[in-house]
Enzyme design. Structure first.
Site, short mmCIF file in Angstrom:
data_model
loop_
_atom_site.label_atom_id
_atom_site.label_comp_id
_atom_site.label_asym_id
_atom_site.label_seq_id
_atom_site.Cartn_x
_atom_site.Cartn_y
_atom_site.Cartn_z
N SER A 276 0.85 -1.20 0.00
CA SER A 276 0.00 0.00 0.00
C SER A 276 0.88 1.25 0.00
CB SER A 276 -0.92 0.00 1.22
OG SER A 276 -0.18 -0.20 2.41
N GLU B 92 -9.25 -9.63 3.25
CA GLU B 92 -9.61 -8.22 3.03
C GLU B 92 -11.00 -8.12 2.42
OE1 GLU B 92 -6.65 -5.82 1.07
OE2 GLU B 92 -8.03 -4.10 0.88
O1 KIV Z 1 -0.53 -3.41 1.48
C1 KIV Z 1 -1.24 -3.32 2.49
O2 KIV Z 1 -1.20 -2.36 3.25
C2 KIV Z 1 -2.16 -4.41 2.76
C3 KIV Z 1 -3.31 -4.08 3.68
C4 KIV Z 1 -4.42 -3.48 2.89
C5 KIV Z 1 -3.76 -5.27 4.43
O3 KIV Z 1 -2.03 -5.48 2.25
#
Ligand code: KIV
Length: 264
Positions: A46, A181
């Site tokens: 993310s 998720e």
């Molecule tokens: O990349 C990320 O932050 C994640 C979360 C959405 C769980 O995989």
């Protein structure tokens, strides 16, 4: 305080003690999160959206994940560190071994891969070589171009069954954790009951063993409309550290996620 390990998290699941997790991308926040008592740090891809400003996680490169893992590791004290393997970095078992090795050497304690049953041979190889694996099921952001939209997964009974079956089968293949998720809370509950390993939820209801949020979302930094499962924990607090403490406490005492953060 002793270091959090897989064994610690397994014992927490067994004792019905909730596990707290947040994303973390640098040493300063790693220190703050440790002080607040977080159990698990996720160096999530993310970071491609929240740090780099991309529309998806797809542009994130291996060397960037290695860099952020090393930064988080430098600021970490006792939390366990989970790191995302970025898009296409595990499209064969051989490539996964090479890339997961780099992440472990940078400070990861467990790697996270998005996908389904096709991951079984890769999970077997990684875990047999001493690299713990978390499998990310449900809404898998690296597949946004196949999914078309960031939206609820597992609403239809057939799709829900597939997620539950994948979690069970991949655990048998050696997966040490499952992350779910954006699925109905009934799916979160069913998976958590079906497997012996810790299940982390984000938008998966209150019954999962652990909860995770993206740090910038729960601090109210991310602009625009937020997903249903996000809560701003800085609202009503006087500083970041107290916001993180409030999150850890809310996860531990089961007040987060509340019904308004869950899907039916
Ligand atoms: O990349 C990320 O932050 C994640 C979360 C959405 C769980 O995989």
């Amino acid at each position: 305080m002793s270091k959090t390990t897989l064994k610690t998290l397994l014992a927490m699941k067994k004792n019905s003690e909730k596990i707290s997790c947040l994303t973390c991308y640098d040493a300063s926040f790693a220190q703050r999160l440790n002080t607040a008592g977080i159990d698990l740090l996720l160096v999530g891809d993310s970071l491609g959206m929240v740090l780099q400003g991309h529309e998806s996680t797809l542009p994130v490169m291996m060397e960037q994940m290695v860099y952020h893992t090393a930064c988080v590791s430098a600021g970490n004290d006792r939390a366990m560190i989970m790191v995302d393997m970025p898009f296409m970095s595990y499209c064969s078992a051989t490539l996964a071994m090479k890339n997961a090795t780099q992440l472990m050497q940078a400070g990861a304690h467990i790697v996270k891969l998005e996908g389904g049953r096709w991951l079984a041979p890769t999970i077997q190889q990684l875990t047999q070589q001493g690299i713990p694996v978390c499998v990310h099921l449900g809404l898998t952001p690296q597949s946004i171009n196949t999914l078309s939209k960031y939206q609820l997964q597992g609403k239809e009974p057939k799709q829900a069954k597939q997620i539950i079956d994948d979690a069970c089968n991949l655990t048998i293949s050696g997966a040490n954790m499952i992350l779910l998720e954006c699925v109905p809370q009934s799916v979160g509950k069913a998976v958590s009951k079906a497997v012996d390993v810790p299940v982390i939820g984000i938008g998966a209801g209150p019954s999962t063993d652990a909860q995770v949020l993206v740090l910038h979302d729960m601090l109210g930094i991310t602009p625009g409309r937020q997903a249903r499962f996000v809560k701003n924990f800085l609202a009503g607090q006087d500083c970041i550290e107290n916001a993180i403490k409030a999150y850890v406490q809310a996860v531990k005492n089961g007040t987060f996620p509340a019904p308004e953060h869950c899907f039916n």
